[in-house]
Design a protein around this motif. Structure first.
Motif, short mmCIF file in Angstrom:
data_model
loop_
_atom_site.label_atom_id
_atom_site.label_comp_id
_atom_site.label_asym_id
_atom_site.label_seq_id
_atom_site.Cartn_x
_atom_site.Cartn_y
_atom_site.Cartn_z
N VAL A 285 47.73 39.51 38.64
CA VAL A 285 47.23 38.62 39.49
C VAL A 285 48.18 38.21 40.70
O VAL A 285 47.64 38.32 41.89
N ALA A 286 49.29 38.02 40.30
CA ALA A 286 50.39 37.70 41.37
C ALA A 286 50.56 38.70 42.24
O ALA A 286 51.05 38.76 43.54
N SER A 287 50.29 40.11 41.96
CA SER A 287 50.57 41.18 42.50
C SER A 287 49.49 41.60 43.91
O SER A 287 49.81 42.23 44.66
N VAL A 288 48.47 40.71 43.76
CA VAL A 288 47.56 40.71 44.74
C VAL A 288 47.41 39.97 45.93
O VAL A 288 48.27 38.74 45.66
N ASP A 289 46.81 39.90 46.98
CA ASP A 289 46.79 38.93 48.01
C ASP A 289 45.68 38.01 47.88
O ASP A 289 45.74 36.74 48.40
N ILE A 290 44.54 38.64 47.65
CA ILE A 290 43.21 37.68 47.46
C ILE A 290 42.50 38.04 46.29
O ILE A 290 42.56 39.14 45.75
N ILE A 332 36.41 24.26 43.93
CA ILE A 332 36.98 24.52 45.25
C ILE A 332 36.52 23.47 46.21
O ILE A 332 35.47 23.30 46.44
N VAL A 333 37.61 23.14 47.02
CA VAL A 333 37.06 22.70 48.38
C VAL A 333 36.91 23.64 49.39
O VAL A 333 38.09 24.30 49.89
N ASP A 334 35.78 24.29 49.98
CA ASP A 334 35.55 25.42 50.64
C ASP A 334 36.33 25.36 51.86
O ASP A 334 36.38 24.47 52.66
N GLY A 335 37.16 26.48 52.13
CA GLY A 335 38.23 26.51 53.27
C GLY A 335 39.39 25.84 53.04
O GLY A 335 40.25 25.90 54.02
N VAL A 336 39.78 24.99 52.07
CA VAL A 336 41.01 24.27 52.00
C VAL A 336 41.74 25.08 50.94
O VAL A 336 42.73 25.62 51.07
N ASP A 337 41.20 25.07 49.48
CA ASP A 337 42.13 25.70 48.34
C ASP A 337 41.55 26.83 47.91
O ASP A 337 41.81 27.41 46.86
N GLY A 338 40.36 27.33 48.69
CA GLY A 338 39.46 28.53 48.09
C GLY A 338 38.48 28.61 49.04
O GLY A 338 38.07 27.81 50.06
N PHE A 339 37.39 29.71 48.59
CA PHE A 339 36.57 30.09 49.42
C PHE A 339 35.33 30.11 48.40
O PHE A 339 35.51 30.53 47.30
N VAL A 340 34.11 29.56 48.50
CA VAL A 340 32.98 30.04 47.91
C VAL A 340 31.93 30.62 48.81
O VAL A 340 31.97 30.36 49.74
N ALA A 341 31.24 31.60 48.29
CA ALA A 341 30.36 32.45 49.19
C ALA A 341 29.00 32.72 48.44
O ALA A 341 29.01 32.73 47.21
N ASP A 342 27.99 32.71 49.29
CA ASP A 342 26.77 32.99 48.89
C ASP A 342 25.98 34.13 49.62
O ASP A 342 25.59 33.72 50.82
N ALA A 358 47.59 36.25 57.27
CA ALA A 358 48.65 35.98 56.17
C ALA A 358 49.13 34.82 56.07
O ALA A 358 49.09 34.27 54.84
N ASP A 359 49.41 33.68 57.08
CA ASP A 359 49.85 32.68 56.85
C ASP A 359 48.79 31.57 56.37
O ASP A 359 48.99 30.68 55.18
N PHE A 360 47.52 31.86 56.44
CA PHE A 360 46.23 31.04 56.01
C PHE A 360 46.39 31.31 54.86
O PHE A 360 46.10 30.58 53.70
N ARG A 361 46.39 32.73 54.34
CA ARG A 361 46.62 33.12 52.62
C ARG A 361 47.48 32.39 51.86
O ARG A 361 47.01 31.98 50.88
N GLN A 362 48.58 32.28 52.58
CA GLN A 362 49.61 31.56 51.85
C GLN A 362 49.43 30.09 51.81
O GLN A 362 49.53 29.57 50.76
N GLU A 363 48.97 29.36 52.71
CA GLU A 363 48.76 28.06 52.67
C GLU A 363 47.64 27.61 51.50
O GLU A 363 47.72 26.96 50.93
N MET A 364 46.54 28.47 51.74
CA MET A 364 45.60 28.36 50.74
C MET A 364 46.06 28.50 49.31
O MET A 364 45.64 27.68 48.20
N GLY A 365 46.68 29.45 49.17
CA GLY A 365 47.16 29.96 48.00
C GLY A 365 47.97 28.70 47.24
O GLY A 365 48.31 28.38 46.22
#
Length: 404
Positions: A285-290, A332-342, A358-365
């Motif tokens: 899991v840690a080896s992926v980005d998303i 999940i708080v959408d757009g803050v600590d993850g995303f939910v999608a429909d 990439a910076d947004f990915r790190q912040e969200m992670g």
């Protein structure tokens, strides 16, 4: 004999799916669990297996309860001494247990002594009426299907003596309340060992690396079981759009999964891996980005699934895009600590945002990790109402009464 045939069918499926070495280890582990020592205590968890469901719903819950003062033990339903344990505990939690003669004998002894039985579930498999919604059920061999013919533990749930249930999600809790049961929601949580493993792995993940706009961005899907083929199919078009637009994207698939033929055009950017032990799972899991967690929205089996894929990724700092089922919307708080999608458009848009930035990915992670530590660890659990009820039933306190 019936249970033996069912176990033989499951063992054969495990060997066929995981291979002789990995599958053999799992089958051997299930066999050795029959003879694990069971001491005297407050609460006994009786489970039908030794897989991840038993891990989360028995071992991790037992750890949470022990951190709050209870003494717990865990055994499998095939334990040859099962019926004798009625004398050793005050509360008995039945998780995915097939109603066999030995289980019936244990339950009869529990009733004779007026002790507590709790029905526990993290899925809708207890009700055979829902099996039409379970993709994996259609792929089972005839021996495995026998396990589900009355619903797993359906006879226990239907017993009027059983008044209380525990469930992993609010969706499941409502289904059980419809049957007239009192229900405590007991969320899935990470064990102390999980958090420790994740910390070691995350230290390696955080080592500085050179990145650029063309550096690979890995999307990871950790299916767990064959029941997720239809789930994955719901985001095929979104993945096609992302992999077409962003040639740096790669797809990492762990666990049994049939890839749809439409994705074959990107087969050189897709890697598949088998079931692995727990620590290797977190490393993967840690080896992926998303992390991606697709589910069929509106399918009762999927709506009942917990948010564990969100916090298993979050604990190693990986952000998640998940289908907008109730458990993920609640977690999940959408757009803050993850995303939910429909739907395809939302999946494509939200994946693109994470692939591009990439910076947004790190912040969200990092925010997902903070939530995993604060809300989804046994060490931070605070389920006071359930603890209070158990204290009353185990004789530790006499002040708590069941309402309803």
């Amino acid at each position: 004999m019936k249970l033996l045939l069912i176990k033989a069918g499951k063992a054969w499926h495990t060997l066929k799916r995981d291979g002789l070495l990995r599958g053999g280890k799992r089958v051997l582990g299930a066999f050795l669990a029959l003879f694990k020592f069971v001491g005297k205590g407050d609460i006994l968890f009786v489970t039908g297996g030794v897989g991840d469901s038993a891990r989360y719903r028995c071992h991790h819950v037992a750890e949470e309860l022990e951190l709050n003062g209870f003494k717990c033990s865990i055994t499998v339903q095939d334990n040859p001494l099962l019926a004798s344990y009625a004398d050793k505990f005050a509360v008995f939690v039945f998780h995915r247990v097939l109603y066999t003669p030995s289980v019936a004998k244990l339950i009869a002894r529990i009733k004779e002594q007026g002790k507590e039985i709790i029905f526990e579930t993290d899925d809708l498999v207890y009700d055979k009426e829902f099996l039409v919604h379970m993709d994996y059920f259609q792929k089972m061999n005839p021996l495995e299907k026998k396990l589900y013919e009355n619903g797993v533990g359906g006879e226990i749930l239907a017993d009027p003596y059983v008044r209380v249930c525990t469930a992993s999600t609010s969706f499941l809790a409502e289904k059980l309340r419809e049957k007239g049961k009192e229900v405590f929601i007991v969320p899935n949580r990470l064990s102390k060992e999980d958090v420790s493993m994740a910390e070691r792995i995350k230290v390696q993940r955080d080592l500085p690396t050179l990145t650029s706009q063309t550096s690979p961005v890995r999307l990871g899907y950790f299916s767990g079981t064959l029941s997720h083929n239809k789930d994955f199919a719901t985001i095929t078009d979104a993945l096609l759009a992302i992999m077409e637009k962003y040639p740096q994207t790669e797809l990492f698939l762990a666990g049994p999964l049939d890839i749809e033929s439409k994705l074959n055009k990107f087969k050189e950017r897709i890697r598949q891996f088998p079931y692995v032990p727990r620590e290797k799972h977190f490393a993967n899991v840690a080896s992926v980005d998303i992390n991606i967690a697709p589910l069929e929205i509106g399918n009762p089996f999927c709506e009942a699934k917990s948010e564990l894929k969100f916090f298993e990724a979050g604990i190693v700092g990986v952000p998640t895009v998940a289908s907008a089922t109730a458990p993920y919307r609640e977690a999940i708080v959408d757009g803050v600590d993850g995303f939910v999608a429909d739907g395809t458009a939302a999946w494509t848009e939200k994946l693109a945002r994470l692939v591009f930035d990439a910076d947004f990915r790190q912040e969200m992670g990092q925010k997902a990790r903070q939530k995993a530590l604060e809300r989804y660890a046994t060490t931070t659990a605070d389920n006071k109402e359930y603890y209070g009820y158990l204290k009353n039933k185990t004789g530790r306190f006499k002040s708590y009464e069941l309402t309803g």
